[in-house]
Motif scaffolding. Structure first.
Motif, PDB file in Angstrom:
ATOM      1  N   SER A 289     -28.932  52.754  80.284  1.00 47.27           N
ATOM      2  CA  SER A 289     -29.153  51.936  79.077  1.00 47.27           C
ATOM      3  C   SER A 289     -29.079  52.824  77.836  1.00 47.27           C
ATOM      4  O   SER A 289     -29.357  54.034  77.899  1.00 47.27           O
ATOM      5  N   SER A 290     -28.745  52.200  76.698  1.00 48.95           N
ATOM      6  CA  SER A 290     -28.670  52.992  75.465  1.00 48.95           C
ATOM      7  C   SER A 290     -30.070  53.466  75.083  1.00 48.95           C
ATOM      8  O   SER A 290     -30.243  54.523  74.481  1.00 48.95           O
ATOM      9  N   GLU A 291     -31.085  52.706  75.487  1.00 45.85           N
ATOM     10  CA  GLU A 291     -32.461  53.116  75.164  1.00 45.85           C
ATOM     11  C   GLU A 291     -32.802  54.446  75.862  1.00 45.85           C
ATOM     12  O   GLU A 291     -33.314  55.381  75.240  1.00 45.85           O
ATOM     13  N   ASP A 292     -32.488  54.544  77.170  1.00 49.17           N
ATOM     14  CA  ASP A 292     -32.764  55.790  77.902  1.00 49.17           C
ATOM     15  C   ASP A 292     -31.921  56.941  77.341  1.00 49.17           C
ATOM     16  O   ASP A 292     -32.393  58.065  77.199  1.00 49.17           O
ATOM     17  N   ARG A 293     -30.651  56.643  77.019  1.00 48.74           N
ATOM     18  CA  ARG A 293     -29.781  57.699  76.476  1.00 48.74           C
ATOM     19  C   ARG A 293     -30.347  58.223  75.157  1.00 48.74           C
ATOM     20  O   ARG A 293     -30.415  59.416  74.909  1.00 48.74           O
ATOM     21  N   ASN A 294     -30.858  57.286  74.341  1.00 44.40           N
ATOM     22  CA  ASN A 294     -31.476  57.668  73.067  1.00 44.40           C
ATOM     23  C   ASN A 294     -32.706  58.529  73.261  1.00 44.40           C
ATOM     24  O   ASN A 294     -32.923  59.505  72.532  1.00 44.40           O
ATOM     25  N   ARG A 295     -33.529  58.160  74.240  1.00 47.32           N
ATOM     26  CA  ARG A 295     -34.762  58.934  74.484  1.00 47.32           C
ATOM     27  C   ARG A 295     -34.406  60.367  74.878  1.00 47.32           C
ATOM     28  O   ARG A 295     -35.038  61.317  74.448  1.00 47.32           O
ATOM     29  N   ILE A 296     -33.358  60.514  75.707  1.00 48.15           N
ATOM     30  CA  ILE A 296     -32.945  61.855  76.147  1.00 48.15           C
ATOM     31  C   ILE A 296     -32.488  62.679  74.935  1.00 48.15           C
ATOM     32  O   ILE A 296     -32.918  63.814  74.728  1.00 48.15           O
ATOM     33  N   GLU A 297     -31.651  62.084  74.109  1.00 52.08           N
ATOM     34  CA  GLU A 297     -31.137  62.827  72.945  1.00 52.08           C
ATOM     35  C   GLU A 297     -32.284  63.185  72.002  1.00 52.08           C
ATOM     36  O   GLU A 297     -32.352  64.294  71.475  1.00 52.08           O
ATOM     37  N   HIS A 298     -33.192  62.226  71.799  1.00 54.60           N
ATOM     38  CA  HIS A 298     -34.296  62.458  70.870  1.00 54.60           C
ATOM     39  C   HIS A 298     -35.188  63.591  71.373  1.00 54.60           C
ATOM     40  O   HIS A 298     -35.588  64.476  70.607  1.00 54.60           O
ATOM     41  N   LEU A 299     -35.483  63.584  72.675  1.00 55.04           N
ATOM     42  CA  LEU A 299     -36.345  64.640  73.221  1.00 55.04           C
ATOM     43  C   LEU A 299     -35.681  66.013  73.048  1.00 55.04           C
ATOM     44  O   LEU A 299     -36.327  66.976  72.617  1.00 55.04           O
ATOM     45  N   ILE A 300     -34.411  66.098  73.365  1.00 55.47           N
ATOM     46  CA  ILE A 300     -33.721  67.383  73.268  1.00 55.47           C
ATOM     47  C   ILE A 300     -33.758  67.897  71.821  1.00 55.47           C
ATOM     48  O   ILE A 300     -34.050  69.067  71.567  1.00 55.47           O
ATOM     49  N   ARG A 301     -33.536  66.996  70.876  1.00 55.43           N
ATOM     50  CA  ARG A 301     -33.580  67.412  69.456  1.00 55.43           C
ATOM     51  C   ARG A 301     -34.986  67.804  69.041  1.00 55.43           C
ATOM     52  O   ARG A 301     -35.185  68.800  68.353  1.00 55.43           O
ATOM     53  N   SER A 302     -35.992  67.030  69.465  1.00 51.69           N
ATOM     54  CA  SER A 302     -37.333  67.320  68.962  1.00 51.69           C
ATOM     55  C   SER A 302     -37.871  68.629  69.547  1.00 51.69           C
ATOM     56  O   SER A 302     -38.738  69.257  68.967  1.00 51.69           O
ATOM     57  N   ILE A 303     -37.296  69.068  70.654  1.00 53.19           N
ATOM     58  CA  ILE A 303     -37.740  70.333  71.238  1.00 53.19           C
ATOM     59  C   ILE A 303     -36.935  71.506  70.643  1.00 53.19           C
ATOM     60  O   ILE A 303     -37.082  72.653  71.026  1.00 53.19           O
TER      61      ILE A 303
END
Ligand SMILES: NC(=O)c1ccc[n+]([C@@H]2O[C@H](COP(=O)([O-])OP(=O)(O)OC[C@H]3O[C@@H](n4cnc5c(N)ncnc54)[C@H](O)[C@@H]3O)[C@@H](O)[C@H]2O)c1
Length: 364
Positions: A289-303
């Motif tokens: 889902s685009s929601e899960d894909r977004n969460r992955i990208e967001h986590l990688i950026r925030s770290i």
């Protein structure tokens, strides 16, 4: 000290324990002494780790009356080669190491991989112990028995599966780890969250700031969960013939980026970009889902891990590296894709056009 058992065969001949704790060098000495593994121990370590920790470890081992020597080599991937192996082997011979000796790898993945490899071949194999000091080695390379060295033709081309007798993880080592190396390890932990553990993924999202500040309690929790995930996968597939491949999530494109940058982009950074690419490919193929894909990208950026492929890296070069990988593995790139966070699968038929389109989107 927490203990995690790795059960590898029915006879338990190659099973071992991973022990995790804070400030446990004295305890490690006692456990090694009690194990009666060898009459002579040789610590193998790199120049950086040696200057930080050699005295502390040697004192802990000598305090329990162990007969111990130390061999040091210059730090860095550049040392993970046949020359260093032969130099260390000659030193072992000069120190009188024999089949009653055991090696102790004190350091990151380079030290662990090379020490394990030497242990697998020295006098037709002697035991070894892992004391990993980087986050990467604590959550990944020290567990699972993959040992090896690089050749001029490529990384990790010479090696063996050879399990350690035990792994001792002292979280205190992480206090002196440079930021870049810390992030390298975090990227592997993010990978474990994505491929296996929604709860770990949630913790990473919730606690980003505390993790970046190296909260010891959180590190303990993340290292322990990561070790359990890797243990679980290695127990099912010790020789990397099937399910262990899911550990390569983000690595197909990651390796291509790393190699094409002439290894200037660190492994963890390259894998982070590779994980974003794999999540996007999973979404494009209607698995994720685009929601899960977004969460992955967001986590990688925030770290603070990178999310794009530098334009200086050639698209054709990357694709050619991926194609070479494909040839090696019998005409299918084993792409690890996602159905959702925590549910990976292996797909052998990702079309090059989709890979190209995804890398193009990520080039900045
Ligand atoms: N065997 C496996 O399953 C496996 C898995 C992943 C990676 N690897 C291998 O691991 C290697 C990379 O490992 P790495 O990232 O740990 O690199 P590394 O061993 O080169 O360590 C990175 C740097 O950190 C320094 N260092 C180590 N511990 C420190 C500490 N506590 N404080 C300060 N500095 C410290 C080292 O001297 C080195 O300069 C690669 O060769 C890779 O192929 C193996």
């Amino acid at each position: 000290m927490k203990r995690i058992k790795v059960n590898l065969d029915k006879q338990s001949a190659t099973s071992y324990e991973i022990c995790i704790g804070h400030n446990i060098l004295d305890r490690i000495g006692l456990v090694i002494a009690k194990s009666n593994l060898a009459r002579h121990y040789i610590v193998i370590t790199d120049s950086n780790v040696s200057s930080l920790y050699r005295e502390e470890l040697l004192t802990a081992l000598k305090n329990v009356n162990l007969n111990v020597d130390l061999i040091e080599f210059p730090a860095g991937e550049i040392s993970k080669n046949t020359d260093t192996v032969l130099t260390i082997i000659k030193k072992l011979i000069n120190l009188g190491a024999d089949r009653n000796s055991a090696l102790i790898a004190l350091g990151g993945g380079v030290t662990g991989d090379m020490t394990g490899f030497i242990a697998s071949i020295y006098m037709r194999s002697i035991p070894y112990i892992q004391i990993p000091t980087t986050l990467m080695a604590q959550v990944d390379s020290s567990i699972g028995g993959k040992t090896g060295i690089d050749l001029p033709e490529g990384k990790n081309l010479l090696g063996a599966f050879f399990q350690p007798k035990s792994v001792f993880i002292d979280l205190q080592f992480l206090k002196t780890l440079p930021d870049e190396e810390f992030k390298n390890g975090l990227s592997e932990i993010v990978k474990y969250g994505i491929i296996d553990d929604m709860e770990l993924f949630n913790i990473l999202e919730r606690e980003t700031e505390n993790i970046k500040n190296r909260s010891m309690d959180l590190l303990e929790l993340m290292v322990e969960r990561s070790c359990k995930i890797k243990r679980g996968i290695v127990e099912i597939d010790e020789m990397d013939m099937g399910v262990r491949r899911i550990l390569n999530f983000g690595h197909t494109i990651g390796h291509a980026i790393e190699a094409e940058s002439g290894y200037m982009i660190p492994h963890g950074n390259a894998v982070s970009i590779g994980m974003i690419a794999s999540a996007r490919i999973s979404e494009k193929l209607n698995y994720l889902s685009s929601e899960d894909r977004n969460r992955i990208e967001h986590l990688i950026r925030s770290i603070d891990l990178p999310d794009h492929v530098p334009t200086s890296i050639s698209m054709e070069g990357m694709l050619s590296k991926i194609r070479t990988d494909k040839k090696k593995k019998g005409d299918s790139v084993h792409f690890v894709l996602l159905k959702k966070i925590g549910v990976p699968f292996i797909n052998g038929s990702v079309k090059e056009a989709i890979i190209r389109e995804t890398i193009e989107e990520l080039r900045k």
